[in-house]
Design an enzyme around this catalytic site. Structure first.
Site, PDB file in Angstrom:
ATOM      1  NE  ARG A 122      -3.781  -2.076   2.543  1.00  0.00           N
ATOM      2  CZ  ARG A 122      -4.759  -2.145   3.447  1.00  0.00           C
ATOM      3  NH1 ARG A 122      -4.850  -1.199   4.375  1.00  0.00           N
ATOM      4  NH2 ARG A 122      -5.616  -3.148   3.436  1.00  0.00           N
TER       5      ARG A 122
ATOM      6  CG  ASP B 183       3.019   6.026   2.588  1.00  0.00           C
ATOM      7  OD1 ASP B 183       2.193   5.175   2.952  1.00  0.00           O
ATOM      8  OD2 ASP B 183       4.132   6.172   3.132  1.00  0.00           O
TER       9      ASP B 183
ATOM     10  CE1 TYR C 144       7.591   1.521  -2.583  1.00  0.00           C
ATOM     11  CE2 TYR C 144       8.277  -0.533  -1.528  1.00  0.00           C
ATOM     12  CZ  TYR C 144       7.289   0.382  -1.844  1.00  0.00           C
ATOM     13  OH  TYR C 144       5.999   0.161  -1.437  1.00  0.00           O
TER      14      TYR C 144
ATOM     15  NE  ARG D 225       7.684   9.984   1.990  1.00  0.00           N
ATOM     16  CZ  ARG D 225       6.638  10.586   2.568  1.00  0.00           C
ATOM     17  NH1 ARG D 225       5.490   9.949   2.714  1.00  0.00           N
ATOM     18  NH2 ARG D 225       6.749  11.826   3.014  1.00  0.00           N
TER      19      ARG D 225
END
Length: 294
Positions: free
Chosen positions: A64, A66, A139, A226
């Site tokens: 999921r 952001d 990522y 992040r």
């Protein structure tokens, strides 16, 4: 009519599980997960699929993302009633050799907005669950330290950084986080959610002014990527030394010593799965709560 519950490896007898490979520009989405009064990736896709199949459809994703985060390699699944499958085809016969769900992919290209694409649809193998069967997620975080900022053509996908970054120091710090760790200091708190993850790759690569952070783990907790990148940036700027990240691993809550990197530069680029015969076993492993190593 309520949507079929498509969580877990079990598929209802009267349904077919389909795998979706998805890309999106997250700039104008309030994240992946469906939310009331918000434009989300899952919400847009569910609306399109429910229109095509004439049945409520729930989409389950590998991760999921952001608000503002992008994807080129998101994977999801849906369970569709067998009786609804014929609605997917705009014609009764496919040309010889055409993949089974290519007509559906073409139809969805007309239903979906330009910032989200379903690139492929296939029948999922037995035991497949987009989230719980996954072995790892990949990522990348893209930055540029160019003095003029970000090229306009890349402005939605790359974060401009106004200060020099020491990539060697960032990589030295990154090595301290690899392995099975408790990443509570890098995750926003969720009651009952584990923060133990196996970080398998954390590498910073420079190409001129462009800097790319590669991050791979078996899974990620809320805001983790992040936050890790934000902490690395503090090291890269010289505000923290290379051993500082390792000291954060002892925390039991999200650290306030650094800021998460902006969402703009982050993209989910891939999800790995085991061979088909090991999918169900992977679900059992994923759902076990793990303990942090001593």
């Amino acid at each position: 009519m309520p949507a079929i519950d498509s969580g877990g490896g079990h598929v209802p007898l009267d349904a077919v599980r389909l795998r979706l490979d998805i890309s999106y520009d997250g700039t104008e989405f309030a994240g992946w997960a469906t939310q009331a009064e918000q434009r989300t990736v899952a919400g847009v896709i569910e609306d399109a699929l429910s229109t095509v199949f004439r049945e409520p459809v729930t989409v389950r994703a590998a991760g999921r993302t952001d608000t503002g985060v992008h994807a080129t390699g998101q994977v999801a699944h849906i369970d569709v009633p067998v009786a609804a499958l014929p609605h997917a085809y705009p014609r009764t016969r496919r040309p010889a050799g055409e993949p089974e769900f290519e007509p559906l992919v073409r139809r969805l290209a007309r239903f979906l907005p330009p910032d989200v694409r379903i690139r492929d649809i296939t029948r999922a193998p037995a035991g497949f669950d987009a989230r719980f069967s996954a072995l790892r997620r990949h990522y990348v975080y893209r930055l540029t330290t160019a003095p003029y900022g970000v090229d306009p053509q890349r402005a939605r996908l790359v974060t401009g950084w106004p200060r020099p970054l020491d990539v060697d120091a960032m990589n030295a710090a990154a090595r301290e986080l690899l392995g099975l760790r408790d990443f509570a200091a890098f995750c926003r708190h969720r009651d009952g959610a584990t923060t133990i993850r196996e970080l398998q790759r954390l590498e910073v690569v420079r190409d001129g002014d462009d800097i790319t952070v590669h991050v791979t783990a078996d899974a990620f907790c809320w805001n983790m990527v992040r936050s890790v990148v934000g902490a690395l940036l503090a090291v890269g700027e010289g505000r923290r030394d290379t051993g500082w990240l390792a000291t954060l691993l002892g925390a039991d809550r999200r650290s306030s010593e650094f800021a998460a990197a902006p969402a703009r530069g982050l993209t989910l680029v891939g999800v790995d799965y085991p061979p088909d015969g090991q999918l169900a076993a992977r679900i059992r492993v994923t759902r076990d709560l793990r303990s942090a190593p001593r």
